[in-house]
Design a protein around this motif. Structure first.
Motif, PDB file in Angstrom:
ATOM      1  N   ALA A  36       0.845  -1.204   0.000  1.00 46.12           N
ATOM      2  CA  ALA A  36       0.000   0.000   0.000  1.00 46.12           C
ATOM      3  C   ALA A  36       0.872   1.243   0.000  1.00 46.12           C
ATOM      4  CB  ALA A  36      -0.928  -0.001   1.209  1.00 46.12           C
ATOM      5  N   TYR A  77       2.134   1.762  -3.494  1.00 47.91           N
ATOM      6  CA  TYR A  77       1.156   2.375  -4.403  1.00 47.91           C
ATOM      7  C   TYR A  77       0.940   3.839  -4.048  1.00 47.91           C
ATOM      8  CZ  TYR A  77      -0.054  -1.688  -7.097  1.00 47.91           C
ATOM      9  OH  TYR A  77       0.003  -2.719  -7.974  1.00 47.91           O
ATOM     10  N   ALA A  78       0.972   4.136  -2.755  1.00 45.09           N
ATOM     11  CA  ALA A  78       0.829   5.541  -2.374  1.00 45.09           C
ATOM     12  C   ALA A  78       1.979   6.358  -2.952  1.00 45.09           C
ATOM     13  CB  ALA A  78       0.789   5.667  -0.863  1.00 45.09           C
ATOM     14  N   SER A 122       1.406   6.865  -6.518  1.00 43.46           N
ATOM     15  CA  SER A 122       0.351   7.852  -6.720  1.00 43.46           C
ATOM     16  C   SER A 122       0.869   9.259  -6.466  1.00 43.46           C
ATOM     17  CB  SER A 122      -0.824   7.577  -5.793  1.00 43.46           C
ATOM     18  OG  SER A 122      -1.179   6.231  -5.842  1.00 43.46           O
ATOM     19  N   TYR A 131      -3.520   0.937 -12.544  1.00 44.80           N
ATOM     20  CA  TYR A 131      -3.748   0.847 -11.097  1.00 44.80           C
ATOM     21  C   TYR A 131      -3.474   2.198 -10.462  1.00 44.80           C
ATOM     22  CZ  TYR A 131      -3.936  -4.286 -10.585  1.00 44.80           C
ATOM     23  OH  TYR A 131      -4.286  -5.595 -10.624  1.00 44.80           O
ATOM     24  N   VAL A 132      -2.333   2.773 -10.813  1.00 41.73           N
ATOM     25  CA  VAL A 132      -1.938   4.034 -10.208  1.00 41.73           C
ATOM     26  C   VAL A 132      -2.901   5.142 -10.616  1.00 41.73           C
ATOM     27  CG1 VAL A 132      -0.065   5.655  -9.938  1.00 41.73           C
ATOM     28  CG2 VAL A 132       0.423   3.249 -10.189  1.00 41.73           C
ATOM     29  N   ALA A 153      -5.908   4.898  -8.524  1.00 35.86           N
ATOM     30  CA  ALA A 153      -5.651   5.411  -7.178  1.00 35.86           C
ATOM     31  C   ALA A 153      -5.734   6.930  -7.167  1.00 35.86           C
ATOM     32  CB  ALA A 153      -4.282   4.944  -6.698  1.00 35.86           C
ATOM     33  N   GLY A 208      -8.812   9.031  -5.469  1.00 32.54           N
ATOM     34  CA  GLY A 208      -8.504   9.869  -4.312  1.00 32.54           C
ATOM     35  C   GLY A 208      -8.789  11.332  -4.574  1.00 32.54           C
ATOM     36  N   GLY A 258      -6.247   6.216  -2.172  1.00 29.32           N
ATOM     37  CA  GLY A 258      -6.337   5.435  -3.407  1.00 29.32           C
ATOM     38  C   GLY A 258      -5.393   4.256  -3.381  1.00 29.32           C
ATOM     39  N   GLY A 259      -4.172   4.459  -2.867  1.00 29.29           N
ATOM     40  CA  GLY A 259      -3.205   3.369  -2.796  1.00 29.29           C
ATOM     41  C   GLY A 259      -3.732   2.207  -1.974  1.00 29.29           C
ATOM     42  N   ILE A 317      -6.391   0.300  -3.891  1.00 27.17           N
ATOM     43  CA  ILE A 317      -5.833  -0.550  -4.945  1.00 27.17           C
ATOM     44  C   ILE A 317      -5.307  -1.858  -4.357  1.00 27.17           C
ATOM     45  CG2 ILE A 317      -3.926  -0.735  -6.574  1.00 27.17           C
ATOM     46  CD1 ILE A 317      -6.319   0.846  -7.505  1.00 27.17           C
TER      47      ILE A 317
END
Lengths: 315, 418
Positions: free
Chosen positions: B53, B56-57, B60, B292-293, B296, B300, B311-312, B315
């Motif tokens: 997570a 991904y954050a 993002s 995916y990104v 996110a 968000g 968002g992360g 996902i």
């Protein structure tokens, strides 16, 4: 294989790209956004045809090595692709209140939904149409051309569809309205054209041609849920090369990109092929980079000539 | 910090979506916590998810500094992520075909440098393009990068990918042996299902600390940059590039800076991923990573770093949650199910909330200007001052109008330059 052989393959592949790029270009100019779901519309056409062909079978006779049932399946594939696209326009795109970038992002979501549904139903594996694979046409082999009668059928059908589209655009009322709308939607609207209806017809035609392209792609290679998405960028390259919004440009661009794609193996042995170039000279690029070449051409065209080789306003 | 001094007031100040997101997050955390205690969710796997997570954050954040700040549609997120991951892996892995065996810090530097060069190379041709052309071109160039990684076996090991990657802290004084040095713990909260905390757990917690460090540093840098004059120019470019140019800004140069900054952050996420997953393959450069990104960020709220964080997490929930769904409830292959959920999420967000769930608020004013009483202190008398405070209110309204305007008009404001 000889140069002629590669050119013949290029012609077949070009026909498929042309079918895809016309639809993409039409939607780009009339609905005014880059439709990333176009490739997956092709996949829908291909799989609908697969199901239909499996259900109806051969239906007796055959033309160019393809049973009548296949042509029925082709028509069903075109119809299903068109219906799905119109349904998406009505349900998703039309109620949206966002700009063309928002529509572009939405269309990516639509593309994923199409592909996911197909993959859930049919699995991720490659399949083929239940058509007997043919041997290359005998009398062409001495020239180094290895094409089957199926390939001839692909080129011929694509030619029929393209000529049909040309007649539609140039000589019918709908075609004139479409060209007017591509040129200037507001002006078209104030002159009394029902732009919403024209837009729906654009989706029908664009998605229908994409569906046909998908069926032929399945016949030329194989079917897989990713087939359309993998081809999408190549088709974008063709559309951009031809100039967005220009249908004839898209045809030319599709033809060129398809040719370049299939001629890639020749790059590594340019010396043998071209006169004036010393033997043994070549650009060492493998066939695995065929798509990459198309993308690089696309970026180069965007930089040097953003309106494409045909220029704008030639719809 | 105000939460600690005045919890009730802070909660009351939340907007409806904020309260909603907070509620869902707290409920979700509680659920995970219960699952952890009951032994249904392995603690090591849980920490892996937290690391993912965070990654991904981080991605993002990177995209946010391109799309959210400047309005650049970058569809080559996967390429920068992959370059960062491969750069780090090629320097550190045992199976690396070129070098290998270096300290992970070398990998970090190499990954970031390669991403920097790639960002400049991709940026030079594409950043002059119209928004939708930029989208197509960047997706195409990302595919070129993926094809190179897939096919140049002498450089990247091809489709086999790279294994034998050490943890990020290998070769550090204390931290490299920390997981082994920690004692194995055995907790039994629910009788009959004990939880073991051993070396893998401690290794995973180090990773979580690492990603918290990366993400925290990035967050503060971006927050500062966003409010600086530099960030203001970027926002001007986003809402009207012609205006920025008319004000004498070299918009191409600013776009390039924002593009490179975002790409470096993405590469940083890639470096972290290498040491989290301990395997990288060409599949990690698949366009789906890019989208995916994107999901996110637009979920968000474009331009909002809090939103990117949220968002992360969503996902990762989708990515990993589909596996559980497959095991328990819905017998659908996780890959297409994931694709379907992502697609539906994109369409639903664009349909019902195109500005995202947590859109940036008051992004044109310093928070200190509105902290405290909500409006700046107004002097007791004097027309001039009064006018100035009105001005400030107008500006905050403008801030909201601006963000609305952006949704309606496109980041480049660009129907004119077609």
């Amino acid at each position: 294989m000889t140069v002629l052989g590669y050119l013949a393959n290029g012609l077949v592949f070009s026909s498929i790209i042309v079918l895809g790029s016309i639809g993409l270009s039409l939607v780009y100019s009339i609905a005014d956004f880059a439709n990333f779901a176009h490739g997956d519309t092709m996949t829908i056409g291909a799989y609908s045809a697969l199901v239909t062909f499996g259900a109806v079978g051969g239906l007796g006779g055959a033309v160019l090595g393809l049973p009548y049932g296949f042509f029925l399946a082709l028509i069903v594939g075109i119809a299903v692709a068109a219906v799905v696209a119109v349904g998406t326009e009505k349900l998703i795109y039309e109620p949206l209140d966002i700009d063309s970038i928002g529509l572009l992002i939405t269309s990516i979501g639509i593309a994923f939904i199409y592909r996911a549904v197909i993959q859930i139903r049919f699995g991720a594996d490659f399949t083929r149409f239940g058509v007997e694979p043919l041997r290359p046409i005998e009398w062409l082999i001495p020239y180094g051309i290895r094409v089957t009668r199926h390939d001839v059928a692909i080129v011929a059908s694509a030619a029929v569809l393209v000529v049909g589209l040309h007649v539609l655009l140039q000589y019918t009322d709908l075609g004139r309205k479409m060209r007017a709308m591509a040129d200037n939607p507001d002006l078209a609207r104030v002159s009394g054209i029902r732009t919403k209806r024209v837009k729906l017809w654009t989706w029908v035609i664009g998605a229908g041609l994409a569906g046909a392209g998908g069926v032929f792609l399945g016949l030329f290679n194989q079917l897989s849920p990713r087939m359309g998405f993998n081809l999408l960028l190549v088709i974008f390259a063709a559309v951009i090369l031809g100039g967005i919004g220009s249908v004839y440009g898209a045809m030319a661009g599709g033809f060129l990109i398809g040719m370049i794609n299939q001629l890639t193996p020749l790059l590594s042995r340019l010396g043998e092929v071209l006169p004036l170039v010393p033997d043994g000279f070549g650009i060492p690029i493998g066939i695995e980079y065929a798509n990459a070449i198309a993308f690089v051409i696309m970026v180069a065209v965007l930089l040097v000539r953003p309106n494409g080789i045909a220029g704008e306003g030639a719809t | 910090m105000s939460f600690l001094t005045d919890p009730r007031g802070t909660l009351g100040d939340l907007t409806r979506p904020e309260a909603w997101v907070l509620g869902v997050s707290v409920a979700f955390l509680l659920l995970l916590f219960v699952a952890l205690l009951a032994g249904a969710l392995g603690p090591t796997y849980f920490l892996f998810l937290v690391g993912l997570a965070g990654m991904y954050a981080l991605l993002s954040f990177g995209l946010n500094s391109q799309w959210g700040f400047t309005g650049l549609i970058n569809f080559s997120v996967a390429a920068f992520f992959g370059v960062g991951a491969y750069g780090a892996a090629l320097m550190t892995a045992d199976s690396s075909p070129i070098a290998g065996g270096f300290n992970p810090l070398v990998g970090l530097i190499v990954g970031l440098s390669v991403a920097f060069v790639l960002a400049v190379l991709i940026g030079i041709p594409t950043l002059r393009l119209r928004a939708d052309y930029l989208a197509i071109a960047s997706l195409g160039l990302a595919e070129v990068v993926r094809l190179v990684v897939l096919n140049e076996r002498w450089l990247t090991n091809g489709s086999a990918g790279l294994r034998g990657i050490p943890s990020f802290f290998a070769g550090w004084p204390v931290l490299s042996t920390f997981p082994q040095a920690m004692p194995g713990l055995r907790l039994e909260v629910v009788p009959g299902s004990p939880i073991f905390l051993e070396a893998p757990f401690w290794r995973a917690s180090l990773n979580v600390l690492l990603v918290l460090g990366f993400a925290g540093a990035t967050y503060f840098v971006l927050r500062r940059a966003h409010r600086s004059p530099w960030g203001r120019v970027l926002r001007t470019i986003r809402s009207d590039e012609d205006l920025a140019r008319a004000l004498g800004k070299n918009t191409y140069s600013f776009k390039m800076q924002s593009f490179v900054l975002g790409s470096l952050i993405m590469a940083l996420a890639g470096v972290f991923y290498t040491h989290l997953n301990l395997y990288v393959g060409p599949g990690d450069l698949d366009p789906i990573t890019t989208f995916y990104v994107w999901v996110a960020v637009i979920l968000g709220g474009s331009g909002s770093n809090r939103g990117a964080l949220f968002g992360g997490i969503v996902i990762v929930t989708i990515r990993e949650g589909t596996r559980f769904l497959n095991d328990f409830a819905v017998p659908i292959d996780p890959a297409p199910l994931r694709l379907l959920l992502i697609g539906i999420l994109i369409v639903v967000v664009m349909r019902y909330r195109p500005q995202g769930i947590l859109p940036p608020q008051r992004e044109l004013i310093w928070p200190s200007a509105v902290d405290g009483s909500g409006t700046p202190d107004r002097p007791a008398s004097g027309v001039r001052e009064r006018k100035r405070s009105d001005d400030l209110e107008n500006r905050s309204e403008n801030a909201e109008n601006r963000s609305d305007d952006r949704d309606g008009n496109g980041p480049n404001g660009g129907d004119d330059d077609e």
